[in-house]
Motif scaffolding. Structure first.
Motif, mmCIF file in Angstrom:
data_model
loop_
_atom_site.group_PDB
_atom_site.id
_atom_site.type_symbol
_atom_site.label_atom_id
_atom_site.label_comp_id
_atom_site.label_asym_id
_atom_site.label_seq_id
_atom_site.Cartn_x
_atom_site.Cartn_y
_atom_site.Cartn_z
ATOM 1 N N TYR A 1 -42.655 23.356 -6.521
ATOM 2 C CA TYR A 1 -43.957 23.351 -5.861
ATOM 3 C C TYR A 1 -44.823 22.208 -6.379
ATOM 4 O O TYR A 1 -45.506 21.537 -5.609
ATOM 5 C CB TYR A 1 -44.678 24.687 -6.078
ATOM 6 C CG TYR A 1 -44.564 25.638 -4.900
ATOM 7 C CD1 TYR A 1 -43.318 26.070 -4.457
ATOM 8 C CD2 TYR A 1 -45.697 26.099 -4.226
ATOM 9 C CE1 TYR A 1 -43.204 26.940 -3.396
ATOM 10 C CE2 TYR A 1 -45.597 26.971 -3.162
ATOM 11 C CZ TYR A 1 -44.358 27.396 -2.747
ATOM 12 O OH TYR A 1 -44.252 28.258 -1.689
ATOM 13 N N LEU B 1 -52.626 25.515 2.946
ATOM 14 C CA LEU B 1 -52.811 24.911 1.617
ATOM 15 C C LEU B 1 -52.571 23.405 1.677
ATOM 16 O O LEU B 1 -53.353 22.623 1.155
ATOM 17 C CB LEU B 1 -51.814 25.519 0.628
ATOM 18 C CG LEU B 1 -52.175 26.814 -0.085
ATOM 19 C CD1 LEU B 1 -51.006 27.270 -0.924
ATOM 20 C CD2 LEU B 1 -53.399 26.637 -0.961
ATOM 21 N N LEU C 1 -48.721 21.813 -5.654
ATOM 22 C CA LEU C 1 -49.276 23.171 -5.721
ATOM 23 C C LEU C 1 -48.859 23.797 -7.051
ATOM 24 O O LEU C 1 -47.740 23.590 -7.498
ATOM 25 C CB LEU C 1 -48.753 24.032 -4.565
ATOM 26 C CG LEU C 1 -49.110 23.579 -3.142
ATOM 27 C CD1 LEU C 1 -48.427 24.470 -2.128
ATOM 28 C CD2 LEU C 1 -50.614 23.581 -2.949
ATOM 29 N N VAL D 1 -51.173 30.909 -6.265
ATOM 30 C CA VAL D 1 -50.749 29.536 -6.000
ATOM 31 C C VAL D 1 -52.000 28.720 -5.687
ATOM 32 O O VAL D 1 -52.797 29.112 -4.837
ATOM 33 C CB VAL D 1 -49.765 29.474 -4.809
ATOM 34 C CG1 VAL D 1 -49.329 28.038 -4.549
ATOM 35 C CG2 VAL D 1 -48.561 30.356 -5.080
ATOM 36 N N ARG E 1 -54.049 24.774 -5.262
ATOM 37 C CA ARG E 1 -53.888 23.348 -4.982
ATOM 38 C C ARG E 1 -54.158 22.521 -6.236
ATOM 39 O O ARG E 1 -55.154 22.756 -6.923
ATOM 40 C CB ARG E 1 -54.839 22.907 -3.867
ATOM 41 C CG ARG E 1 -54.465 23.470 -2.495
ATOM 42 C CD ARG E 1 -55.490 23.122 -1.435
ATOM 43 N NE ARG E 1 -55.711 21.693 -1.399
ATOM 44 C CZ ARG E 1 -56.903 21.115 -1.472
ATOM 45 N NH1 ARG E 1 -57.981 21.856 -1.550
ATOM 46 N NH2 ARG E 1 -57.015 19.811 -1.458
ATOM 47 N N HIS F 1 -49.005 28.520 3.853
ATOM 48 C CA HIS F 1 -48.498 27.350 3.122
ATOM 49 C C HIS F 1 -49.016 26.056 3.777
ATOM 50 O O HIS F 1 -49.490 25.146 3.106
ATOM 51 C CB HIS F 1 -46.967 27.384 3.131
ATOM 52 C CG HIS F 1 -46.331 26.318 2.282
ATOM 53 N ND1 HIS F 1 -46.396 26.326 0.914
ATOM 54 C CD2 HIS F 1 -45.619 25.209 2.609
ATOM 55 C CE1 HIS F 1 -45.765 25.260 0.435
ATOM 56 N NE2 HIS F 1 -45.281 24.566 1.449
#
Lengths: 251, 519
Positions: free
Chosen positions: B331, B292, B337, B457, B459, B289
Motif C-alpha cells: 500500500y 482515497l 497509503l 488506512v 493517505r 479505495h
C-alpha cells in the motif's frame, strides 16, 4: 390594387388546387370569392399574403411584384380575418386588437387608444370588453374582435377567409351589417371568401365563382344571375331560387 | 417519542447539512436540465425530422435503473458530486424536454395560423405566443423533474455525493428504521415543498401576465434569480462549514464500519484541532479505495484480508503478521497509503450453521459440510458471490455442492438462518448476532480465508501534513478484541443504539477520551 396574372397552385392531393387564374382587383372594391370546399378559394387568399407561393404566374400588389415584398412586413400591412378567429387566448381583448401595432413596436399608449376606437367601431363597448380574455366572449363577439384586429393594421386591404362561417344566422347577419358599414365608411379593399351564396350576394361589389380550382365567372350578382357563364353558376343560383319558390307556393 | 427526540438531538446538525447537500444536488441538476431541456425541446419543435430519434434516445436514458446509471458513470467520472449531478440531470431532462415539445406542439392550429397571417416573426411567435401558452405544460414538466430529482438524489449516497440518502443507506445497513425515516421523511417533505413552490411560481407567472404584458420576462428573470440565490446560499453554508482544514473519515456501508469510523472520528475530534467530516456509506472496497486515491476521503477502516485478496489480487493465504506486513508495504509503495495499528480483532468470514444442525450432524469444520451440502441451501450477501475470496472459490476449495443458494442483504442473513429459511450462511465472525442467535462458526480447516484484521488506512499526504494523527489513532491499536467488537455490533444491530453513542461509550470506558498521559 392587386393583379393576378395566370396564377396557379397545385398540391400533391388535388384538393384546393387552383388552375391558372387572372384577376384585377381595384382599390376600394369588396370582392367576394364564392365556392364550395376544395374549390381553391382559400388558396387564392393565401397566395395574396404569401402564406403560399404560386407554382406559375405572378401577382402585383400596389404596383410592385408581390415577390419583392418582405413577407412579414406584407402580412403586417394586410388585415386578415379567419373562420377560426385565432385570437391569442392569453392576451386581453385590447391587446389582441392591437397585435400588429405591438409587433411593429408602436407606442403602447397609441396601441391602447387605437384598440378602444376600433372596438367601438365594431360595436363592442371598450369599457366592458377591453380587459377581458377571449374565452369570456361569445363567438360573434370574438369575430368582431377579429375584424377589429384586421383593421388595426391600418391596411388598405383586408383578407377575410370565411370569417362568419361558424356563426349562427342572426349573429352572421349582424356582422355582415357591421362589415358593410365599415366598408362604406373606410373604403377598404376587401377580398371576402365564402361558400354562402346569400352572403355573397348581400356583400359583394363583384363575385368570383370558383369550382374545383377552375374560374367559372366574374361579375356582379345581377350579371351572374341573369347571364350565367357556366352550368355550375346557373345551378348555383337556381337552387336557392327554387327553394324560395317552393316556400311561396306553400304559403 | 423520546427516542425520536434523542435521534433529532444527536443528528440535528448533520440533518441540516444533508438537507442542504440534497437541495444543492437537486437544485443544480434541475436547473441544468431546465436550460438544456427547454432549449432542446424548442429546437425539436423547429426540426421535426430529428424529433423521433432524439425523444427515443432520451426515453431510453430514463429507463436505465438509477443504481445502474450511477454504476455506469462511476468509472467515467469517479465518485462524489459530479457523477451524481450528471445522473440527476439526465433523469430530469426527459420530463422537461417532453413537456416543452408537447406543450408547444399541442397549441391550437387556429392560433398558429393567426400568428403566420398577422406577421409574427419566429422569435415573436416563440416568446409572445408559444412559450406563454405552453407554460402550464412546461411547468408541469419542471415540477415532475424536480420531484424525480429529489427522489433519485437519495441514491447519490452510494457514490459518496452526500444528501439525505446517507441516512437511508446507513439506516438500511444497520437495520434501523428510524434512521431510514430521518432521511426519507425530509426527502419526501422536500419534494412536496419544492413542488408547491413551483406551483406558486407558475400561478404568479400567469397572473403577472394578465396584469402586465411584458412581465413574463421579468417574472422569469425573478424566478431564475431566486433559484440562484437559494443555490448559492446553500452552497455558501456548505462551503463555510468546510473552510477549516478537515479530515474526511470514510466507511463502507455496514454496521461494524460505521462503529470503527465513529471511533476514528471521535478520537480525532477529541485529540486534534482538525475538523472531522464523516463520509460514510461507500458501497465496496473498490469505491472507497478510489475515493482515497482521488483525494475525496482521508482515512477509513479496512481489513487486511480484503485488501490482500481484492486490491492486491493475491490468492495465497499467509499468517496474520505476514499479511499485515505485506499489505502495509504494498500500500505504501503503490498507493502512498498507510496502514496504522490494527484494532486487534479478526473479522473473518464465518461459515455459520445453527447450533441445532451442528449437533445433529456433528459439524465442526467447513470440511464436515461437504457430504451434507447437496441437501442444504446456502445464503450470503451479494458481495460474497463476486469477491475473489467469495463463494465460487470457497465451493472449489471445500468441494461444496449446495442444492441451492440465496443472495440476500447481509443484515437479514442471520435471522434467515435462525428461522431455517437457509441452512448455511456466510456471515462475519464479529457479528453480535452469532452468540445472540446461537449460531456456530465452522472452523476454516483448510485455511481458505486469509486473516482479516481491521486497521485504519490513511493517505500518506495527510500523515505528512499532520503527523499527530498517527499517534492519536494508534491509541486504538489492539484495544478491541472479537468479543468487544461483537458487543458493539450487537448494541447497534439488536439494541438500536446509534453507532455514534456506541463508539463514544467504548472510548469512555477504555479511558481513551482522556489525553494519553492521564491513562
Amino acid at each position: 390594387m392587386i393583379s393576378l396574372h395566370a396564377v396557379s397552385k397545385s398540391y400533391q392531393r388535388q384538393f384546393d388546387a387552383l388552375a391558372p387564374l387572372s384577376l384585377e382587383i381595384p382599390a376600394g372594391e369588396l370582392l367576394v370569392v364564392l365556392g364550395s370546399s376544395g374549390s381553391g378559394k382559400s388558396t387564392l387568399l393565401k397566395l395574396i399574403n404569401r402564406l403560399l407561393e404560386p407554382d406559375s404566374g405572378h401577382i402585383d400588389y400596389i404596383g410592385k411584384p408581390l415577390r419583392e415584398h418582405d413577407p412579414v412586413q406584407l402580412r403586417r400591412n394586410i388585415g386578415y380575418v379567419f373562420q377560426g378567429i385565432g385570437l391569442l387566448p392569453h392576451l386581453t381583448i385590447a391587446d389582441n386588437v392591437a397585435t400588429v401595432p405591438r409587433l411593429r413596436g408602436d407606442d403602447p399608449r397609441r396601441c391602447h387608444e387605437l384598440a378602444q376606437q376600433l372596438l367601438t367601431s365594431v360595436n363592442l363597448d371598450p369599457s366592458i370588453y377591453a380587459q377581458r380574455l377571449p374565452a369570456e366572449l361569445s363567438g360573434g363577439q370574438q369575430q368582431r374582435v377579429g375584424v377589429a384586429r384586421a383593421l388595426a393594421t391600418g391596411a388598405d386591404l383586408l383578407l377575410m377567409d370565411e370569417p362568419f362561417g361558424a356563426l349562427d344566422a342572426i349573429t352572421r347577419d349582424e356582422l355582415q351589417e357591421v362589415l358593410l358599414d365599415l366598408h362604406q365608411r373606410l373604403h377598404k379593399t376587401i377580398v371576402f371568401v365564402t361558400h354562402d351564396i346569400l352572403e355573397a350576394v348581400r356583400l359583394a361589389d363583384r363575385i368570383v365563382v370558383l369550382h374545383q380550382g377552375q374560374l367559372q365567372q366574374i361579375g356582379t350578382a345581377a350579371q351572374l344571375l341573369n347571364a350565367p357563364a357556366t352550368r355550375f353558376v346557373q345551378q348555383l343560383f337556381s337552387k336557392p331560387l327554387q327553394a324560395l319558390d317552393r316556400l311561396r307556393l306553400k304559403s | 417519542m423520546s427516542a425520536w427526540s434523542t435521534l433529532l438531538h444527536e443528528r440535528g446538525p448533520e440533518l441540516l447539512q444533508k438537507l442542504l447537500e440534497h437541495l444543492l444536488l437537486t437544485g443544480i441538476a434541475t436547473t441544468i436540465a431546465m436550460v438544456i431541456g427547454l432549449a432542446a425541446g424548442i429546437a425539436l419543435t423547429r426540426n421535426k425530422a430529428i424529433q423521433a430519434p432524439v425523444m427515443a434516445a432520451v426515453n431510453a436514458l430514463q429507463t436505465i435503473p438509477s443504481l445502474a446509471m450511477l454504476a455506469f458513470l462511476l468509472p467515467l467520472f469517479g465518485i462524489g458530486m459530479l457523477p451524481a449531478l450528471i445522473a440527476l440531470t439526465l433523469y430530469a431532462l426527459l420530463p422537461i424536454m417532453r413537456n416543452t415539445l408537447t406543450g408547444i406542439q399541442g397549441l391550437p392550429e387556429a392560433v398558429l395560423e393567426a400568428c403566420a397571417a398577422l406577421g409574427f416573426t419566429d422569435q415573436q411567435r416563440l416568446w409572445q405566443v408559444e412559450l406563454p401558452l405552453a407554460l402550464p405544460t412546461i411547468m408541469a414538466g419542471i415540477r415532475t423533474a424536480t420531484v424525480i430529482s429529489v427522489g433519485v438524489a437519495t441514491l447519490a449516497a452510494f457514490i459518496g455525493a452526500g444528501g439525505l440518502g446517507d441516512f437511508i443507506v446507513r439506516g438500511l445497513a444497520v437495520n434501523n428504521s428510524k434512521l431510514v425515516l430521518l432521511g426519507a421523511i425530509p426527502a419526501a417533505a422536500l419534494a412536496l415543498l419544492l413542488d408547491r413552490l413551483l406551483q406558486g411560481l407558475e400561478l404568479a407567472l400567469r397572473h403577472g401576465r394578465h396584469a402586465r404584458r411584458r412581465s413574463i420576462g421579468k417574472t422569469l428573470t425573478a424566478a431564475t434569480l431566486t433559484l440562484l440565490l437559494v443555490l448559492s446560499l446553500s452552497a455558501a453554508l456548505l462551503w463555510r462549514s468546510q473552510d477549516t482544514v478537515s479530515i474526511r473519515v470514510a466507511s463502507k456501508n455496514f454496521t461494524e464500519q460505521y462503529i470503527l469510523a465513529e471511533l476514528l472520528a471521535q478520537m480525532l475530534e477529541m485529540h486534534t484541532d482538525l475538523r472531522v467530516e464523516r463520509k460514510l456509506n461507500f458501497g465496496s472496497i473498490n469505491i472507497v479505495h478510489n475515493a482515497l486515491l482521488n483525494d475525496a476521503v482521508d482515512v477509513y477502516p479496512e481489513y487486511t484480508g480484503t485488501a490482500w485478496r481484492v486490491i492486491l489480487q493475491r490468492s495465497n493465504t499467509l499468517s496474520a503478521e505476514q499479511t499485515l506486513e505485506q499489505v502495509r508495504a504494498a500500500y505504501q509503495q503503490r498507493f502512498d497509503l498507510r496502514w496504522l495499528q490494527p484494532f486487534g480483532f479478526n473479522n473473518s468470514y464465518a461459515i455459520l450453521v445453527t447450533e441445532d444442525l451442528a449437533r445433529r450432524h456433528d459439524l465442526h469444520s467447513i470440511s464436515d459440510l461437504a457430504a451434507l451440502a447437496p441437501t442444504l441451501t446456502m445464503g450470503f450477501a451479494a458481495e460474497f458471490y463476486v469477491r475473489s475470496d467469495g463463494y465460487p472459490a470457497l465451493r472449489n476449495a471445500y468441494a461444496l455442492n449446495f442444492s441451492d443458494t440465496a443472495e440476500m442483504d447481509l443484515g437479514l442473513l442471520y435471522q434467515a438462518l435462525h428461522e431455517g429459511s437457509i441452512d448455511v450462511a456466510a456471515g462475519n465472525s464479529t457479528d453480535g448476532r452469532i452468540p445472540a442467535l446461537h449460531l456456530r462458526v465452522l472452523d476454516d480447516d483448510r485455511n481458505f480465508f486469509p486473516p482479516y484484521y481491521a486497521a485504519p488506512v490513511l493517505r500518506g499526504e495527510v500523515l505528512r501534513a499532520h503527523p499527530e494523527i498517527a499517534d492519536v489513532l494508534n491509541r486504538l491499536g489492539g484495544v478491541i478484541d472479537t468479543a468487544a467488537m461483537q458487543a458493539m455490533n450487537r448494541a447497534v444491530d439488536q439494541d438500536q443504539q446509534s453507532a455514534y453513542a456506541v463508539a463514544f461509550d467504548f472510548l469512555q470506558q477504555r479511558g481513551l477520551l482522556q489525553p494519553p498521559d492521564a491513562q
